[in-house]
Motif scaffolding. Structure first.
Motif, PDB file in Angstrom:
ATOM      1  N   GLN A   1       0.830  -1.199   0.000  1.00 49.80           N
ATOM      2  CA  GLN A   1       0.000   0.000   0.000  1.00 49.80           C
ATOM      3  C   GLN A   1       0.870   1.257   0.000  1.00 49.80           C
ATOM      4  OE1 GLN A   1      -2.455   0.802   3.393  1.00 49.80           O
ATOM      5  NE2 GLN A   1      -4.053   1.668   2.083  1.00 49.80           N
ATOM      6  N   LEU A   2       1.941   1.217   0.751  1.00 50.02           N
ATOM      7  CA  LEU A   2       2.845   2.373   0.773  1.00 50.02           C
ATOM      8  C   LEU A   2       3.507   2.575  -0.591  1.00 50.02           C
ATOM      9  CD1 LEU A   2       4.474   1.913   4.289  1.00 50.02           C
ATOM     10  CD2 LEU A   2       2.663   3.508   3.617  1.00 50.02           C
ATOM     11  N   SER A   3       3.866   1.476  -1.257  1.00 45.05           N
ATOM     12  CA  SER A   3       4.440   1.591  -2.604  1.00 45.05           C
ATOM     13  C   SER A   3       3.428   2.182  -3.575  1.00 45.05           C
ATOM     14  CB  SER A   3       4.878   0.209  -3.112  1.00 45.05           C
ATOM     15  OG  SER A   3       5.874  -0.321  -2.297  1.00 45.05           O
ATOM     16  N   THR A   4       2.181   1.741  -3.470  1.00 47.09           N
ATOM     17  CA  THR A   4       1.123   2.282  -4.327  1.00 47.09           C
ATOM     18  C   THR A   4       0.933   3.766  -4.068  1.00 47.09           C
ATOM     19  OG1 THR A   4       0.036   0.128  -4.289  1.00 47.09           O
ATOM     20  CG2 THR A   4      -1.281   1.994  -5.023  1.00 47.09           C
ATOM     21  N   LEU A   5       0.972   4.133  -2.822  1.00 49.33           N
ATOM     22  CA  LEU A   5       0.841   5.547  -2.457  1.00 49.33           C
ATOM     23  C   LEU A   5       1.956   6.378  -3.080  1.00 49.33           C
ATOM     24  CD1 LEU A   5      -0.065   6.871   0.998  1.00 49.33           C
ATOM     25  CD2 LEU A   5       1.975   7.731  -0.085  1.00 49.33           C
ATOM     26  N   LEU A   6       3.192   5.889  -2.981  1.00 51.88           N
ATOM     27  CA  LEU A   6       4.332   6.619  -3.543  1.00 51.88           C
ATOM     28  C   LEU A   6       4.267   6.682  -5.069  1.00 51.88           C
ATOM     29  CD1 LEU A   6       7.175   5.303  -1.220  1.00 51.88           C
ATOM     30  CD2 LEU A   6       6.102   7.563  -1.215  1.00 51.88           C
ATOM     31  N   MET A   7       3.882   5.568  -5.705  1.00 54.53           N
ATOM     32  CA  MET A   7       3.777   5.574  -7.172  1.00 54.53           C
ATOM     33  C   MET A   7       2.690   6.535  -7.633  1.00 54.53           C
ATOM     34  SD  MET A   7       4.456   1.661  -8.433  1.00 54.53           S
ATOM     35  CE  MET A   7       3.497   0.833  -7.196  1.00 54.53           C
ATOM     36  N   SER A   8       1.611   6.599  -6.891  1.00 62.99           N
ATOM     37  CA  SER A   8       0.520   7.514  -7.237  1.00 62.99           C
ATOM     38  C   SER A   8       0.984   8.961  -7.113  1.00 62.99           C
ATOM     39  CB  SER A   8      -0.681   7.253  -6.336  1.00 62.99           C
ATOM     40  OG  SER A   8      -1.716   8.152  -6.626  1.00 62.99           O
ATOM     41  N   ALA A   9       1.732   9.256  -6.071  1.00 63.25           N
ATOM     42  CA  ALA A   9       2.225  10.618  -5.868  1.00 63.25           C
ATOM     43  C   ALA A   9       3.241  11.011  -6.931  1.00 63.25           C
ATOM     44  CB  ALA A   9       2.842  10.745  -4.480  1.00 63.25           C
ATOM     45  N   GLU A  10       4.117  10.068  -7.313  1.00 57.62           N
ATOM     46  CA  GLU A  10       5.157  10.369  -8.295  1.00 57.62           C
ATOM     47  C   GLU A  10       4.613  10.481  -9.710  1.00 57.62           C
ATOM     48  OE1 GLU A  10       8.973   8.235  -6.119  1.00 57.62           O
ATOM     49  OE2 GLU A  10       8.297   7.542  -8.067  1.00 57.62           O
ATOM     50  N   SER A  11       3.666   9.619 -10.056  1.00 54.57           N
ATOM     51  CA  SER A  11       3.213   9.556 -11.450  1.00 54.57           C
ATOM     52  C   SER A  11       2.192  10.629 -11.808  1.00 54.57           C
ATOM     53  CB  SER A  11       2.607   8.185 -11.734  1.00 54.57           C
ATOM     54  OG  SER A  11       1.375   8.052 -11.049  1.00 54.57           O
ATOM     55  N   GLN A  12       1.538  11.178 -10.825  1.00 57.55           N
ATOM     56  CA  GLN A  12       0.456  12.135 -11.065  1.00 57.55           C
ATOM     57  C   GLN A  12      -0.684  11.509 -11.865  1.00 57.55           C
ATOM     58  OE1 GLN A  12       0.520  15.250  -9.666  1.00 57.55           O
ATOM     59  NE2 GLN A  12       2.437  14.622  -8.724  1.00 57.55           N
ATOM     60  N   SER A  13      -0.751  10.186 -11.869  1.00 56.68           N
ATOM     61  CA  SER A  13      -1.814   9.448 -12.559  1.00 56.68           C
ATOM     62  C   SER A  13      -2.423   8.436 -11.596  1.00 56.68           C
ATOM     63  CB  SER A  13      -1.264   8.725 -13.783  1.00 56.68           C
ATOM     64  OG  SER A  13      -0.663   9.620 -14.668  1.00 56.68           O
ATOM     65  N   PRO A  14      -3.178   8.918 -10.634  1.00 56.18           N
ATOM     66  CA  PRO A  14      -3.649   8.009  -9.591  1.00 56.18           C
ATOM     67  C   PRO A  14      -4.560   6.899 -10.095  1.00 56.18           C
ATOM     68  CG  PRO A  14      -4.715  10.148  -9.405  1.00 56.18           C
ATOM     69  CD  PRO A  14      -3.646  10.278 -10.426  1.00 56.18           C
ATOM     70  N   TRP A  15      -5.384   7.169 -11.095  1.00 59.12           N
ATOM     71  CA  TRP A  15      -6.311   6.123 -11.565  1.00 59.12           C
ATOM     72  C   TRP A  15      -5.585   5.030 -12.331  1.00 59.12           C
ATOM     73  CZ3 TRP A  15     -10.450   5.586  -9.039  1.00 59.12           C
ATOM     74  CH2 TRP A  15     -11.073   6.692  -8.478  1.00 59.12           C
ATOM     75  N   ILE A  16      -4.517   5.380 -13.038  1.00 55.41           N
ATOM     76  CA  ILE A  16      -3.730   4.349 -13.726  1.00 55.41           C
ATOM     77  C   ILE A  16      -2.983   3.491 -12.703  1.00 55.41           C
ATOM     78  CG2 ILE A  16      -1.799   3.976 -15.314  1.00 55.41           C
ATOM     79  CD1 ILE A  16      -2.776   6.446 -16.849  1.00 55.41           C
ATOM     80  N   VAL A  17      -2.444   4.139 -11.672  1.00 57.16           N
ATOM     81  CA  VAL A  17      -1.783   3.393 -10.599  1.00 57.16           C
ATOM     82  C   VAL A  17      -2.794   2.497  -9.900  1.00 57.16           C
ATOM     83  CG1 VAL A  17      -0.605   3.607  -8.372  1.00 57.16           C
ATOM     84  CG2 VAL A  17       0.029   5.118 -10.270  1.00 57.16           C
ATOM     85  N   PHE A  18      -3.998   3.009  -9.656  1.00 55.92           N
ATOM     86  CA  PHE A  18      -5.038   2.196  -9.026  1.00 55.92           C
ATOM     87  C   PHE A  18      -5.360   0.976  -9.887  1.00 55.92           C
ATOM     88  CE2 PHE A  18      -9.555   1.095  -8.807  1.00 55.92           C
ATOM     89  CZ  PHE A  18      -9.631   0.672  -7.491  1.00 55.92           C
ATOM     90  N   GLY A  19      -5.495   1.184 -11.205  1.00 53.82           N
ATOM     91  CA  GLY A  19      -5.794   0.063 -12.096  1.00 53.82           C
ATOM     92  C   GLY A  19      -4.701  -0.990 -12.094  1.00 53.82           C
ATOM     93  N   GLY A  20      -3.453  -0.535 -12.133  1.00 57.57           N
ATOM     94  CA  GLY A  20      -2.343  -1.484 -12.110  1.00 57.57           C
ATOM     95  C   GLY A  20      -2.250  -2.222 -10.788  1.00 57.57           C
ATOM     96  N   ALA A  21      -2.435  -1.485  -9.691  1.00 56.39           N
ATOM     97  CA  ALA A  21      -2.363  -2.124  -8.376  1.00 56.39           C
ATOM     98  C   ALA A  21      -3.514  -3.107  -8.179  1.00 56.39           C
ATOM     99  CB  ALA A  21      -2.383  -1.053  -7.277  1.00 56.39           C
ATOM    100  N   ALA A  22      -4.717  -2.714  -8.611  1.00 58.27           N
ATOM    101  CA  ALA A  22      -5.875  -3.603  -8.463  1.00 58.27           C
ATOM    102  C   ALA A  22      -5.691  -4.866  -9.301  1.00 58.27           C
ATOM    103  CB  ALA A  22      -7.157  -2.863  -8.851  1.00 58.27           C
ATOM    104  N   ALA A  23      -5.196  -4.711 -10.540  1.00 55.58           N
ATOM    105  CA  ALA A  23      -4.968  -5.880 -11.396  1.00 55.58           C
ATOM    106  C   ALA A  23      -3.925  -6.807 -10.772  1.00 55.58           C
ATOM    107  CB  ALA A  23      -4.538  -5.432 -12.786  1.00 55.58           C
ATOM    108  N   ALA A  24      -2.875  -6.230 -10.210  1.00 59.26           N
ATOM    109  CA  ALA A  24      -1.836  -7.043  -9.581  1.00 59.26           C
ATOM    110  C   ALA A  24      -2.388  -7.802  -8.378  1.00 59.26           C
ATOM    111  CB  ALA A  24      -0.663  -6.157  -9.161  1.00 59.26           C
ATOM    112  N   MET A  25      -3.218  -7.134  -7.574  1.00 57.43           N
ATOM    113  CA  MET A  25      -3.810  -7.808  -6.405  1.00 57.43           C
ATOM    114  C   MET A  25      -4.753  -8.924  -6.834  1.00 57.43           C
ATOM    115  SD  MET A  25      -2.498  -6.597  -3.653  1.00 57.43           S
ATOM    116  CE  MET A  25      -3.634  -7.120  -2.403  1.00 57.43           C
ATOM    117  N   ILE A  26      -5.496  -8.697  -7.908  1.00 59.74           N
ATOM    118  CA  ILE A  26      -6.408  -9.744  -8.399  1.00 59.74           C
ATOM    119  C   ILE A  26      -5.617 -10.956  -8.883  1.00 59.74           C
ATOM    120  CG2 ILE A  26      -8.030 -10.299 -10.266  1.00 59.74           C
ATOM    121  CD1 ILE A  26      -9.122  -7.416  -9.924  1.00 59.74           C
ATOM    122  N   VAL A  27      -4.548 -10.716  -9.635  1.00 57.79           N
ATOM    123  CA  VAL A  27      -3.751 -11.829 -10.167  1.00 57.79           C
ATOM    124  C   VAL A  27      -3.063 -12.594  -9.037  1.00 57.79           C
ATOM    125  CG1 VAL A  27      -1.748 -12.408 -11.596  1.00 57.79           C
ATOM    126  CG2 VAL A  27      -3.453 -10.787 -12.435  1.00 57.79           C
TER     127      VAL A  27
END
Length: 112
Positions: free
Chosen positions: A44-70
């Motif tokens: 979760q902390l990594s996702t938080l940092l990636m979201s802050a760095e990328s300025q694309s929170p919904w893309i980070v959310f999609g990637g993180a959600a897909a990874a958790m599902i897999v």
């Protein structure tokens, strides 16, 4: 936390509500356990940092959600495979020993 016996099977003579309640209980137990385990962990902390760095929170959310599902799918499939080959009591003992070894290794790492 209640753990249901995986060897129990629901027969057709049992009322429908028993099957529904059991599914709801398993779903709720799984959701709460995983939610609490993942809350504030390094993923979760990594996702938080990636979201802050990328300025694309919904893309980070999609990637993180897909990874958790897999990863969850892999866990379920491997768990089903193990359940057909190893007794639940043996799986519990192996999990306990594994977690104990990991804890000892982390404790040893902190001491050094």
């Amino acid at each position: 936390m209640a753990i249901e016996n995986p060897n129990e099977t629901i027969t057709e003579t049992q009322p429908y509500s028993a099957c529904t309640q059991s599914s709801r209980t398993v779903f709720a137990t799984t959701f709460v356990t995983i939610f609490l385990a993942e809350f504030g962990d390094k993923t979760q902390l990594s996702t938080l940092l990636m979201s802050a760095e990328s300025q694309s929170p919904w893309i980070v959310f999609g990637g993180a959600a897909a990874a958790m599902i897999v990863t969850s799918l892999l866990g379920v499939l491997v768990g089903c495979w193990i359940a057909t080959r190893i007794a639940p009591q043996t799986v519990e003992k192996l999990a306990s020993v594994s977690l104990l070894l990991i804890s000892m290794m982390l404790f040893w790492d902190v001491l050094q």
